[in-house]
Design an enzyme around this catalytic site. Structure first.
Site, short mmCIF file in Angstrom:
data_model
loop_
_atom_site.label_atom_id
_atom_site.label_comp_id
_atom_site.label_asym_id
_atom_site.label_seq_id
_atom_site.Cartn_x
_atom_site.Cartn_y
_atom_site.Cartn_z
N ARG A 68 0.85 -1.19 0.00
CA ARG A 68 0.00 0.00 0.00
C ARG A 68 0.88 1.24 0.00
O ARG A 68 2.09 1.17 0.16
CB ARG A 68 -0.88 0.02 1.27
CG ARG A 68 -0.05 -0.11 2.53
CD ARG A 68 -0.70 0.43 3.78
NE ARG A 68 0.16 0.14 4.93
CZ ARG A 68 1.25 0.82 5.26
NH1 ARG A 68 1.65 1.82 4.51
NH2 ARG A 68 1.97 0.50 6.33
N GLY A 69 0.25 2.40 -0.16
CA GLY A 69 0.97 3.64 -0.01
C GLY A 69 1.31 3.89 1.44
O GLY A 69 0.77 3.26 2.34
N GLY A 70 2.24 4.82 1.67
CA GLY A 70 2.56 5.20 3.04
C GLY A 70 3.86 4.60 3.53
O GLY A 70 4.65 4.04 2.77
N GLN A 71 4.08 4.69 4.85
CA GLN A 71 5.35 4.30 5.44
C GLN A 71 5.13 3.14 6.43
O GLN A 71 4.36 2.24 6.15
CB GLN A 71 6.00 5.54 6.06
CG GLN A 71 6.20 6.64 5.00
CD GLN A 71 6.91 7.86 5.52
OE1 GLN A 71 7.95 7.77 6.16
NE2 GLN A 71 6.35 9.04 5.25
N TYR A 72 5.82 3.18 7.57
CA TYR A 72 5.67 2.09 8.53
C TYR A 72 4.43 2.30 9.42
O TYR A 72 4.14 3.42 9.85
CB TYR A 72 6.90 1.98 9.44
CG TYR A 72 8.07 1.29 8.78
CD1 TYR A 72 8.06 -0.09 8.60
CD2 TYR A 72 9.15 2.01 8.32
CE1 TYR A 72 9.13 -0.74 7.99
CE2 TYR A 72 10.23 1.39 7.71
CZ TYR A 72 10.21 0.01 7.54
OH TYR A 72 11.27 -0.61 6.93
N ALA A 140 -4.80 5.59 11.37
CA ALA A 140 -3.89 5.57 10.21
C ALA A 140 -4.65 5.21 8.95
O ALA A 140 -5.70 4.54 9.00
CB ALA A 140 -2.77 4.55 10.45
N ALA A 155 -7.05 2.16 10.11
CA ALA A 155 -6.89 1.51 11.41
C ALA A 155 -7.16 2.54 12.49
O ALA A 155 -6.52 3.60 12.52
CB ALA A 155 -5.48 0.93 11.56
N CYS A 171 4.46 6.21 10.43
CA CYS A 171 4.23 7.01 9.23
C CYS A 171 5.30 8.08 9.03
O CYS A 171 5.06 9.11 8.41
CB CYS A 171 2.84 7.65 9.27
SG CYS A 171 1.51 6.44 9.35
#
Length: 210
Positions: A68-72, A140, A155, A171
């Site tokens: 997916r897009g985004g970070q941790y 998130a 989430a 993020c």
């Protein structure tokens, strides 16, 4: 629209497998659009923009590439994950609008419990103003779209172990904290949250089109 609620914790590979299968079937008109509510065991996921330096404690929990897009992001018990698999051909074919609507869905859900969730320019997710310049993230967002079918989703922190977020820079944002409904002093059950999420979903996403 099919609403799925899974009581047992779902492993991340199982969730990815289901979403891949369901998205393909929605595209072929073989399955209904789906919102899946679940909890994961403790784990970290890496989005397509994840910076390895943001994984502070890689041995703490399993780490998965999410796609997916985004970070941790951290997922775990006490956090309601909602995977949204809908056909944007039946709504607005606009990914930014879809993300905005996911934000709005969270904001309206939190409002059911008299919690004011807010957007922040340049920061993905929904935030709580704790006063004195402190802002904590309560929800998130991370999405993927294939042939205008969406998957992954949101989430909301109901009552996760907030110390579990310490193994990552959530993020990519390290100057703010993380909170939950229980951390804010609210006694909310997962069932209460599910009811609110289902009600507000149809306020944001037109059920006539689905």
């Amino acid at each position: 629209m099919e609403w799925r609620i899974t009581e047992n914790h779902v492993t991340y590979p199982d969730a990815l497998s289901f979403m891949e299968d369901r998205v393909g079937k929605i595209f072929k008109k073989e399955s209904p659009q789906t919102v899946w509510l679940l909890e994961h065991p403790p784990l970290y996921t890496a989005g397509t923009s994840a910076d390895k330096e943001d994984l502070i404690d890689p041995d703490r929990f399993p780490v998965y590439d999410a796609g997916r897009g985004g970070q941790y992001t951290y997922h775990g018990p006490g956090q309601r994950v909602a995977y949204v698999m809908i056909d944007l051909n039946q709504y607005d074919k606009d990914v930014r609008k879809f993300v905005y609507n996911l934000e709005e869905w969270i904001i309206r859900t939190l409002a059911k419990f008299n919690v004011k969730g807010e957007r922040r320019e340049g920061r993905v997710g929904i935030w709580i103003d704790r006063g004195n310049g402190r802002e904590d993230k309560i929800a998130a967002i991370g999405v993927r779209v294939r042939k205008w079918i969406t998957f992954h989703g949101i989430a909301i922190n109901l009552d996760p172990d907030l110390s579990h977020f310490e193994g990552i820079v959530p993020c990519g944002i390290n100057q703010h904290g993380v909170t939950s409904l229980v951390d804010l002093g609210l006694c909310v059950s997962m069932e209460d949250l599910d009811v609110a999420m289902k009600e507000t979903f149809y306020e944001v996403f037109d059920p006539v089109s689905s």
